[in-house]
Design a protein around this motif. Structure first.
Motif, PDB file in Angstrom:
ATOM      1  N   LYS A  17       0.822  -1.205   0.000  1.00  0.00           N
ATOM      2  CA  LYS A  17       0.000   0.000   0.000  1.00  0.00           C
ATOM      3  C   LYS A  17       0.859   1.259   0.000  1.00  0.00           C
ATOM      4  CE  LYS A  17      -4.077  -1.896   2.368  1.00  0.00           C
ATOM      5  NZ  LYS A  17      -4.925  -1.814   3.591  1.00  0.00           N
ATOM      6  N   ARG A  18       1.896   1.270   0.828  1.00  0.00           N
ATOM      7  CA  ARG A  18       2.756   2.456   0.912  1.00  0.00           C
ATOM      8  C   ARG A  18       3.525   2.687  -0.385  1.00  0.00           C
ATOM      9  NH1 ARG A  18       3.177   0.413   6.133  1.00  0.00           N
ATOM     10  NH2 ARG A  18       5.128  -0.694   5.709  1.00  0.00           N
ATOM     11  N   LEU A  19       3.767   1.624  -1.127  1.00  0.00           N
ATOM     12  CA  LEU A  19       4.442   1.767  -2.421  1.00  0.00           C
ATOM     13  C   LEU A  19       3.480   2.231  -3.518  1.00  0.00           C
ATOM     14  CD1 LEU A  19       6.700  -1.430  -2.389  1.00  0.00           C
ATOM     15  CD2 LEU A  19       7.466   0.944  -2.222  1.00  0.00           C
ATOM     16  N   GLY A  20       2.178   2.258  -3.200  1.00  0.00           N
ATOM     17  CA  GLY A  20       1.194   2.735  -4.158  1.00  0.00           C
ATOM     18  C   GLY A  20       0.394   1.660  -4.845  1.00  0.00           C
ATOM     19  N   ALA A  21       0.601   0.382  -4.471  1.00  0.00           N
ATOM     20  CA  ALA A  21      -0.148  -0.708  -5.090  1.00  0.00           C
ATOM     21  C   ALA A  21      -1.548  -0.788  -4.495  1.00  0.00           C
ATOM     22  CB  ALA A  21       0.576  -2.031  -4.913  1.00  0.00           C
ATOM     23  N   GLN A  22      -2.457  -1.389  -5.248  1.00  0.00           N
ATOM     24  CA  GLN A  22      -3.839  -1.550  -4.801  1.00  0.00           C
ATOM     25  C   GLN A  22      -4.263  -3.008  -4.944  1.00  0.00           C
ATOM     26  OE1 GLN A  22      -6.510   1.256  -6.696  1.00  0.00           O
ATOM     27  NE2 GLN A  22      -4.931   2.834  -6.750  1.00  0.00           N
ATOM     28  N   HIS A  23      -5.029  -3.472  -3.960  1.00  0.00           N
ATOM     29  CA  HIS A  23      -5.571  -4.830  -4.002  1.00  0.00           C
ATOM     30  C   HIS A  23      -6.713  -4.857  -5.016  1.00  0.00           C
ATOM     31  CE1 HIS A  23      -8.423  -7.963  -2.178  1.00  0.00           C
ATOM     32  NE2 HIS A  23      -7.479  -8.619  -2.834  1.00  0.00           N
ATOM     33  N   VAL A  24      -6.605  -5.753  -6.016  1.00  0.00           N
ATOM     34  CA  VAL A  24      -7.605  -5.772  -7.082  1.00  0.00           C
ATOM     35  C   VAL A  24      -8.371  -7.082  -7.176  1.00  0.00           C
ATOM     36  CG1 VAL A  24      -6.420  -4.038  -8.460  1.00  0.00           C
ATOM     37  CG2 VAL A  24      -5.880  -6.446  -8.831  1.00  0.00           C
ATOM     38  N   ASP A  25      -7.885  -8.148  -6.551  1.00  0.00           N
ATOM     39  CA  ASP A  25      -8.623  -9.407  -6.614  1.00  0.00           C
ATOM     40  C   ASP A  25      -8.051 -10.389  -5.599  1.00  0.00           C
ATOM     41  OD1 ASP A  25     -10.675 -11.057  -7.694  1.00  0.00           O
ATOM     42  OD2 ASP A  25     -10.275 -10.196  -9.657  1.00  0.00           O
ATOM     43  N   VAL A  73      -8.059 -14.765  -4.958  1.00  0.00           N
ATOM     44  CA  VAL A  73      -8.422 -16.117  -5.372  1.00  0.00           C
ATOM     45  C   VAL A  73      -7.902 -17.062  -4.295  1.00  0.00           C
ATOM     46  CG1 VAL A  73      -8.214 -17.902  -7.123  1.00  0.00           C
ATOM     47  CG2 VAL A  73      -8.275 -15.509  -7.814  1.00  0.00           C
ATOM     48  N   GLY A  74      -8.814 -17.676  -3.534  1.00  0.00           N
ATOM     49  CA  GLY A  74      -8.376 -18.537  -2.443  1.00  0.00           C
ATOM     50  C   GLY A  74      -7.593 -17.733  -1.419  1.00  0.00           C
ATOM     51  N   VAL A  75      -6.378 -18.175  -1.122  1.00  0.00           N
ATOM     52  CA  VAL A  75      -5.550 -17.450  -0.155  1.00  0.00           C
ATOM     53  C   VAL A  75      -4.573 -16.499  -0.846  1.00  0.00           C
ATOM     54  CG1 VAL A  75      -5.704 -19.269   1.583  1.00  0.00           C
ATOM     55  CG2 VAL A  75      -3.831 -19.311  -0.082  1.00  0.00           C
ATOM     56  N   ASP A  76      -4.674 -16.365  -2.151  1.00  0.00           N
ATOM     57  CA  ASP A  76      -3.763 -15.494  -2.899  1.00  0.00           C
ATOM     58  C   ASP A  76      -4.434 -14.177  -3.250  1.00  0.00           C
ATOM     59  OD1 ASP A  76      -1.492 -17.292  -3.152  1.00  0.00           O
ATOM     60  OD2 ASP A  76      -2.818 -18.501  -4.407  1.00  0.00           O
ATOM     61  N   GLN A  77      -3.706 -13.096  -3.048  1.00  0.00           N
ATOM     62  CA  GLN A  77      -4.203 -11.778  -3.418  1.00  0.00           C
ATOM     63  C   GLN A  77      -3.418 -11.250  -4.611  1.00  0.00           C
ATOM     64  OE1 GLN A  77      -4.659  -8.868  -0.308  1.00  0.00           O
ATOM     65  NE2 GLN A  77      -5.644 -10.311   1.093  1.00  0.00           N
ATOM     66  N   LEU A  78      -4.103 -10.501  -5.472  1.00  0.00           N
ATOM     67  CA  LEU A  78      -3.481  -9.859  -6.626  1.00  0.00           C
ATOM     68  C   LEU A  78      -3.457  -8.365  -6.377  1.00  0.00           C
ATOM     69  CD1 LEU A  78      -2.388  -9.902  -9.547  1.00  0.00           C
ATOM     70  CD2 LEU A  78      -4.765  -9.801 -10.331  1.00  0.00           C
ATOM     71  N   TRP A  79      -2.247  -7.783  -6.457  1.00  0.00           N
ATOM     72  CA  TRP A  79      -2.054  -6.346  -6.251  1.00  0.00           C
ATOM     73  C   TRP A  79      -1.489  -5.728  -7.526  1.00  0.00           C
ATOM     74  CZ3 TRP A  79      -2.398  -3.374  -1.516  1.00  0.00           C
ATOM     75  CH2 TRP A  79      -2.975  -4.099  -0.451  1.00  0.00           C
ATOM     76  N   ALA A  80      -1.877  -4.476  -7.802  1.00  0.00           N
ATOM     77  CA  ALA A  80      -1.427  -3.811  -9.020  1.00  0.00           C
ATOM     78  C   ALA A  80      -1.086  -2.360  -8.732  1.00  0.00           C
ATOM     79  CB  ALA A  80      -2.505  -3.887 -10.092  1.00  0.00           C
ATOM     80  N   PHE A  81      -0.165  -1.828  -9.527  1.00  0.00           N
ATOM     81  CA  PHE A  81       0.240  -0.427  -9.446  1.00  0.00           C
ATOM     82  C   PHE A  81      -0.447   0.358 -10.561  1.00  0.00           C
ATOM     83  CE2 PHE A  81       3.645  -2.633  -7.329  1.00  0.00           C
ATOM     84  CZ  PHE A  81       4.046  -1.775  -6.306  1.00  0.00           C
ATOM     85  N   PRO A  82      -1.284   1.342 -10.233  1.00  0.00           N
ATOM     86  CA  PRO A  82      -1.835   2.201 -11.273  1.00  0.00           C
ATOM     87  C   PRO A  82      -0.729   3.046 -11.910  1.00  0.00           C
ATOM     88  CG  PRO A  82      -3.064   2.418  -9.218  1.00  0.00           C
ATOM     89  CD  PRO A  82      -1.796   1.692  -8.907  1.00  0.00           C
ATOM     90  N   VAL A  83      -0.964   3.520 -13.130  1.00  0.00           N
ATOM     91  CA  VAL A  83       0.003   4.406 -13.775  1.00  0.00           C
ATOM     92  C   VAL A  83       0.034   5.748 -13.066  1.00  0.00           C
ATOM     93  CG1 VAL A  83       0.534   5.654 -15.893  1.00  0.00           C
ATOM     94  CG2 VAL A  83      -0.183   3.283 -15.992  1.00  0.00           C
ATOM     95  N   ARG A  84      -1.148   6.259 -12.733  1.00  0.00           N
ATOM     96  CA  ARG A  84      -1.251   7.500 -11.971  1.00  0.00           C
ATOM     97  C   ARG A  84      -1.805   7.133 -10.611  1.00  0.00           C
ATOM     98  NH1 ARG A  84      -4.091  11.452 -16.474  1.00  0.00           N
ATOM     99  NH2 ARG A  84      -2.594  11.068 -18.148  1.00  0.00           N
ATOM    100  N   THR A  85      -0.991   7.303  -9.584  1.00  0.00           N
ATOM    101  CA  THR A  85      -1.370   6.782  -8.272  1.00  0.00           C
ATOM    102  C   THR A  85      -2.557   7.514  -7.663  1.00  0.00           C
ATOM    103  OG1 THR A  85       0.293   8.205  -7.244  1.00  0.00           O
ATOM    104  CG2 THR A  85       0.937   5.942  -7.744  1.00  0.00           C
ATOM    105  N   ASN A  86      -2.962   8.685  -8.203  1.00  0.00           N
ATOM    106  CA  ASN A  86      -4.112   9.403  -7.644  1.00  0.00           C
ATOM    107  C   ASN A  86      -5.429   8.987  -8.295  1.00  0.00           C
ATOM    108  OD1 ASN A  86      -3.400  10.570 -10.073  1.00  0.00           O
ATOM    109  ND2 ASN A  86      -4.265  12.570  -9.528  1.00  0.00           N
TER     110      ASN A  86
END
Length: 208
Positions: A148-156, A158-171
């Motif tokens: 989160k502090r690096l700017g990634a967001q939780h997007v999905d 599946v089971g016990v696995d989470q997928l995180w992604a970095f938007p191009v524009r963090t705002n």
């Protein structure tokens, strides 16, 4: 593929990605990994653990019948690397990082802050409930707080696995990129993998 075990996920990733770097510390698992990727030249394997600093580290015994359920401990069994220390010539352009390290996820992220901030990859991270984590593992909130502090967001999930992604524009929230006019260039290239990545998440959980 951080915590590659015997290479089943690495093989799956090689279907969707041009090049896969697989890291597995345990000797027996690593030998199986090498055998399982012998016909997959896109995968390059290294016998090493990943953590918050470089050095050496021990490996504890497996618990139960899961050969992948092996925790790190004090010792000097295998090399300990960080994401930040990886050879930039080998990992010049990173689209995805998968982390499954039996409670050591906090340390892997701590040792990869510069790497993650620079490459901004999709991140698959195993998030086992606290009762299944080793006693020394950091709370999940602290682990995911690094992303989160690096700017990634939780997007999905599946089971016990989470997928995180970095938007191009963090705002701009991730879902606005999915629907809005910003779905371009680097973001488009990386997130075109999203369906494939969710398929990999489902595959990981199906393997138990």
């Amino acid at each position: 593929d951080v915590g590659a075990h015997v290479g089943l996920v690495s093989r799956k990733l090689a279907v969707h990605f041009q090049y896969v770097v697989a890291l597995e510390p345990h000797a027996d698992n690593f030998l199986c990994l090498l055998r399982n990727i012998i016909d997959v030249p896109r995968v390059k394997a290294h016998q090493a653990a990943m953590g918050s600093h470089c050095g050496r580290i021990g490996l504890g015994p497996t618990t139960g019948t899961n050969s992948g359920d092996r925790h790190v401990c004090k010792g000097d069994d295998v090399p300990l690397l960080t994401l930040d220390s990886l050879d930039p010539l080998e990992v010049d352009e990173v689209d995805l990082v998968k982390i499954d390290v039996q409670g050591y996820e906090y340390e892997v992220l701590t040792g990869g802050k510069q790497f993650l901030a620079y490459h901004r990859p999709l991140v698959i991270i195993e998030c086992e409930p606290s009762d299944k984590q080793p006693k020394w593992a950091k709370p999940l909130k602290e682990t995911l707080g690094i992303l989160k502090r690096l700017g990634a967001q939780h997007v999905d999930t599946v089971g016990v696995d989470q997928l995180w992604a970095f938007p191009v524009r963090t705002n701009v929230p991730f879902d606005k990129y999915e629907r809005g006019p910003y779905h371009m260039d680097m973001f488009e290239r990386k997130h075109a993998y999203r369906d494939a990545v969710l398929g990999v998440c489902a595959y990981i959980n199906a393997q138990g």
